[in-house]
Design an enzyme around this catalytic site. Structure first.
Site, mmCIF file in Angstrom:
data_model
loop_
_atom_site.group_PDB
_atom_site.id
_atom_site.type_symbol
_atom_site.label_atom_id
_atom_site.label_comp_id
_atom_site.label_asym_id
_atom_site.label_seq_id
_atom_site.Cartn_x
_atom_site.Cartn_y
_atom_site.Cartn_z
ATOM 1 N N GLU A 1 0.520 -8.590 11.415
ATOM 2 C CA GLU A 1 0.365 -7.426 10.514
ATOM 3 C C GLU A 1 1.073 -7.763 9.204
ATOM 4 O O GLU A 1 2.209 -8.226 9.208
ATOM 5 C CB GLU A 1 0.960 -6.187 11.205
ATOM 6 C CG GLU A 1 1.305 -5.014 10.309
ATOM 7 C CD GLU A 1 0.122 -4.378 9.594
ATOM 8 O OE1 GLU A 1 -0.818 -3.923 10.246
ATOM 9 O OE2 GLU A 1 0.160 -4.339 8.328
ATOM 10 N N ASP B 1 -8.343 -5.516 13.218
ATOM 11 C CA ASP B 1 -8.142 -4.069 13.100
ATOM 12 C C ASP B 1 -7.550 -3.805 11.722
ATOM 13 O O ASP B 1 -6.374 -3.505 11.567
ATOM 14 C CB ASP B 1 -7.190 -3.588 14.202
ATOM 15 C CG ASP B 1 -7.012 -2.081 14.170
ATOM 16 O OD1 ASP B 1 -7.765 -1.400 13.458
ATOM 17 O OD2 ASP B 1 -6.101 -1.588 14.858
ATOM 18 N N SER B 2 -8.392 -3.953 10.738
ATOM 19 C CA SER B 2 -7.906 -3.908 9.355
ATOM 20 C C SER B 2 -8.258 -2.586 8.711
ATOM 21 O O SER B 2 -9.070 -1.818 9.224
ATOM 22 C CB SER B 2 -8.563 -5.027 8.555
ATOM 23 O OG SER B 2 -9.938 -4.773 8.471
ATOM 24 N N THR B 3 -7.645 -2.354 7.570
ATOM 25 C CA THR B 3 -8.098 -1.284 6.697
ATOM 26 C C THR B 3 -9.508 -1.637 6.212
ATOM 27 O O THR B 3 -9.970 -2.766 6.399
ATOM 28 C CB THR B 3 -7.131 -1.168 5.499
ATOM 29 O OG1 THR B 3 -6.621 -2.464 5.200
ATOM 30 C CG2 THR B 3 -5.942 -0.306 5.820
ATOM 31 N N ASP C 1 0.395 -12.558 6.603
ATOM 32 C CA ASP C 1 -0.993 -12.335 6.201
ATOM 33 C C ASP C 1 -1.905 -12.968 7.263
ATOM 34 O O ASP C 1 -1.798 -14.173 7.541
ATOM 35 C CB ASP C 1 -1.202 -12.991 4.828
ATOM 36 C CG ASP C 1 -2.591 -12.708 4.265
ATOM 37 O OD1 ASP C 1 -3.479 -12.287 5.036
ATOM 38 O OD2 ASP C 1 -2.773 -12.903 3.058
ATOM 39 N N GLY C 2 -2.771 -12.144 7.839
ATOM 40 C CA GLY C 2 -3.672 -12.629 8.879
ATOM 41 C C GLY C 2 -4.553 -13.783 8.419
ATOM 42 O O GLY C 2 -4.877 -14.684 9.192
ATOM 43 N N ASP D 1 -0.469 0.355 13.593
ATOM 44 C CA ASP D 1 -0.110 1.544 14.378
ATOM 45 C C ASP D 1 0.115 1.225 15.852
ATOM 46 O O ASP D 1 0.684 2.022 16.588
ATOM 47 C CB ASP D 1 -1.191 2.630 14.216
ATOM 48 C CG ASP D 1 -2.576 2.092 14.543
ATOM 49 O OD1 ASP D 1 -2.865 1.813 15.718
ATOM 50 O OD2 ASP D 1 -3.388 1.927 13.609
ATOM 51 N N PRO E 1 -5.442 -5.692 0.368
ATOM 52 C CA PRO E 1 -5.201 -6.969 1.046
ATOM 53 C C PRO E 1 -6.224 -7.270 2.143
ATOM 54 O O PRO E 1 -6.296 -8.377 2.666
ATOM 55 C CB PRO E 1 -3.796 -6.796 1.654
ATOM 56 C CG PRO E 1 -3.577 -5.327 1.756
ATOM 57 C CD PRO E 1 -4.377 -4.702 0.643
ATOM 58 N N GLN F 1 0.829 -1.210 0.000
ATOM 59 C CA GLN F 1 0.000 0.000 0.000
ATOM 60 C C GLN F 1 0.867 1.266 0.000
ATOM 61 O O GLN F 1 2.059 1.212 0.288
ATOM 62 C CB GLN F 1 -0.921 -0.007 1.228
ATOM 63 C CG GLN F 1 -0.194 -0.229 2.550
ATOM 64 C CD GLN F 1 -1.037 -0.964 3.583
ATOM 65 O OE1 GLN F 1 -2.246 -1.025 3.485
ATOM 66 N NE2 GLN F 1 -0.392 -1.506 4.608
HETATM 67 N N1 SAM Z 1 -7.910 1.802 12.571
HETATM 68 C C1 SAM Z 1 -7.855 1.607 11.199
HETATM 69 C C2 SAM Z 1 -9.121 1.824 10.439
HETATM 70 O O1 SAM Z 1 -10.181 1.304 10.809
HETATM 71 O O2 SAM Z 1 -9.096 2.568 9.471
HETATM 72 C C3 SAM Z 1 -7.096 0.386 10.852
HETATM 73 C C4 SAM Z 1 -5.634 0.718 11.057
HETATM 74 S S1 SAM Z 1 -4.454 -0.504 10.870
HETATM 75 C C5 SAM Z 1 -3.106 0.536 10.440
HETATM 76 C C6 SAM Z 1 -4.873 -1.484 9.478
HETATM 77 C C7 SAM Z 1 -3.763 -2.452 9.128
HETATM 78 O O3 SAM Z 1 -4.292 -3.661 8.593
HETATM 79 C C8 SAM Z 1 -2.756 -1.929 8.117
HETATM 80 O O4 SAM Z 1 -1.530 -1.672 8.755
HETATM 81 C C9 SAM Z 1 -2.669 -3.053 7.063
HETATM 82 O O5 SAM Z 1 -1.346 -3.264 6.629
HETATM 83 C C10 SAM Z 1 -3.226 -4.242 7.842
HETATM 84 N N2 SAM Z 1 -3.744 -5.326 7.017
HETATM 85 C C11 SAM Z 1 -4.512 -5.242 5.896
HETATM 86 N N3 SAM Z 1 -4.755 -6.475 5.392
HETATM 87 C C12 SAM Z 1 -4.141 -7.368 6.223
HETATM 88 C C13 SAM Z 1 -4.028 -8.793 6.238
HETATM 89 N N4 SAM Z 1 -4.594 -9.543 5.283
HETATM 90 N N5 SAM Z 1 -3.314 -9.385 7.244
HETATM 91 C C14 SAM Z 1 -2.730 -8.618 8.220
HETATM 92 N N6 SAM Z 1 -2.800 -7.266 8.240
HETATM 93 C C15 SAM Z 1 -3.490 -6.641 7.273
#
Ligand code: SAM
Length: 283
Positions: free
Chosen positions: A107, A157-159, A139-140, A88, A164, A33
């Site tokens: 993460e 707590d994902s995007t 990868d979760g 974060d 991904p 990303q």
């Molecule tokens: N609080 C935030 C929101 O709701 O907008 C989420 C913040 S957190 C930084 C989201 C994280 O999920 C990112 O750092 C991203 O890299 C991670 N992420 C996305 N897909 C993932 C996956 N398949 N496995 C593990 N982590 C993942």
């Protein structure tokens, strides 16, 4: 637009929000990303991934306390806690507030953790250095598939459902989470804007209901997110978050010496009271 350097976020649903900047601190392209760290007048420093503001120094506690304390107080003795995403560190930090927990965070993008620790250290507040926490870059989805029967609580707590993170909102993943949870385990996930991302929320809740017997959506304020009102959903095998008594919540917080700034016994219950139009969306 008034003069100055503005961070402007254009949402796919036809909405723009902007904050006046003090400084643009970092721009980075990872294999997963685009990442930016900005310093804004109103929200302080913020993490932005693929053009979507993820968290800010000013309001991160509102989001992280609700994502973590509601499920961890609902489970009477969560020890093995899996955090998926959350680079974060704000979620991990609140899990560690519960002294019995032994969290594992998975993460996908190491650079989110690195840059968050460098530019937004107040959000994780040392959580990544805590010896009780294990942090894996993976990868979760795959991690959950490979670790059945291991966790009391899974926190997603994902995007938002783009890139991904898309499969983290789908039924096959929730089936794997069901298998990775103990027989009284539960999952909590951020579940998008109940105002502007209605079809995403509906699809996620439908997918969770196909797998878990108890599914409850709750609401909280996150001013830096579009619309300011955000939703979270708990999917549980046994414990129902609305049945946890206020006195028990107060006792847990006091025993574990947790002093939240947003979450409280009253907020725990109020968060599950949905305005009729949102209840209807979810019915
Ligand atoms: N609080 C935030 C929101 O709701 O907008 C989420 C913040 S957190 C930084 C989201 C994280 O999920 C990112 O750092 C991203 O890299 C991670 N992420 C996305 N897909 C993932 C996956 N398949 N496995 C593990 N982590 C993942």
């Amino acid at each position: 637009m008034p003069p100055g350097d503005w961070y402007v976020e254009e949402e796919t649903f036809g909405y723009i929000q902007g904050v006046l900047l003090r400084e643009r601190l970092q721009r980075h392209r990872s294999p997963f990303q685009n990442m930016e760290v900005i310093d804004s007048q109103l929200f302080g420093r913020c993490l932005v991934l693929d053009g979507a503001l993820q968290t800010s120094e000013w309001d991160e506690f509102m989001y992280h306390e609700m994502l973590v304390h509601v499920p961890l107080v609902t489970h009477p003795d969560a020890r093995r806690v899996l955090v998926i995403g959350g680079g974060d560190g704000g979620t991990l930090r609140r899990v560690l507030d519960h002294p019995q927990t032994e969290p594992i965070q998975v993460e996908i993008d190491a650079s989110v953790i690195e840059n968050s620790q460098k530019f937004l250290p107040s959000i994780s507040n040392g959580a990544f250095q805590n010896p009780r926490a294990e942090v894996l870059i993976a990868d979760g989805l795959q991690y959950v598939r490979e670790h059945p029967g291991e966790f009391d609580v899974v926190l997603v707590d994902s995007t938002d459902p783009v890139g991904p993170a898309i499969p983290l909102f789908e039924e096959p993943f929730y089936r794997d989470v069901y298998k990775t949870l103990a027989e009284d385990g539960l999952l909590a996930a951020q579940s998008s804007s109940p105002l502007y991302m209605v079809s995403d929320l509906q699809a996620q809740v439908r997918n969770l209901r196909a797998v878990f017997p108890i599914v409850r959506t709750y609401l909280g304020l996150v001013p830096a997110y579009p619309g300011g009102l955000w939703s979270y959903t708990i999917a549980s095998k046994r414990y129902d978050p609305v049945r946890v008594g206020k006195a028990d919540i107060a006792a847990r917080l006091s025993r574990e010496a947790i002093t939240p700034r947003y979450y409280s016994p009253d907020i725990h219950h109020a968060a599950f009271v949905l305005p009729p139009f949102i209840a209807e969306i979810l019915s």
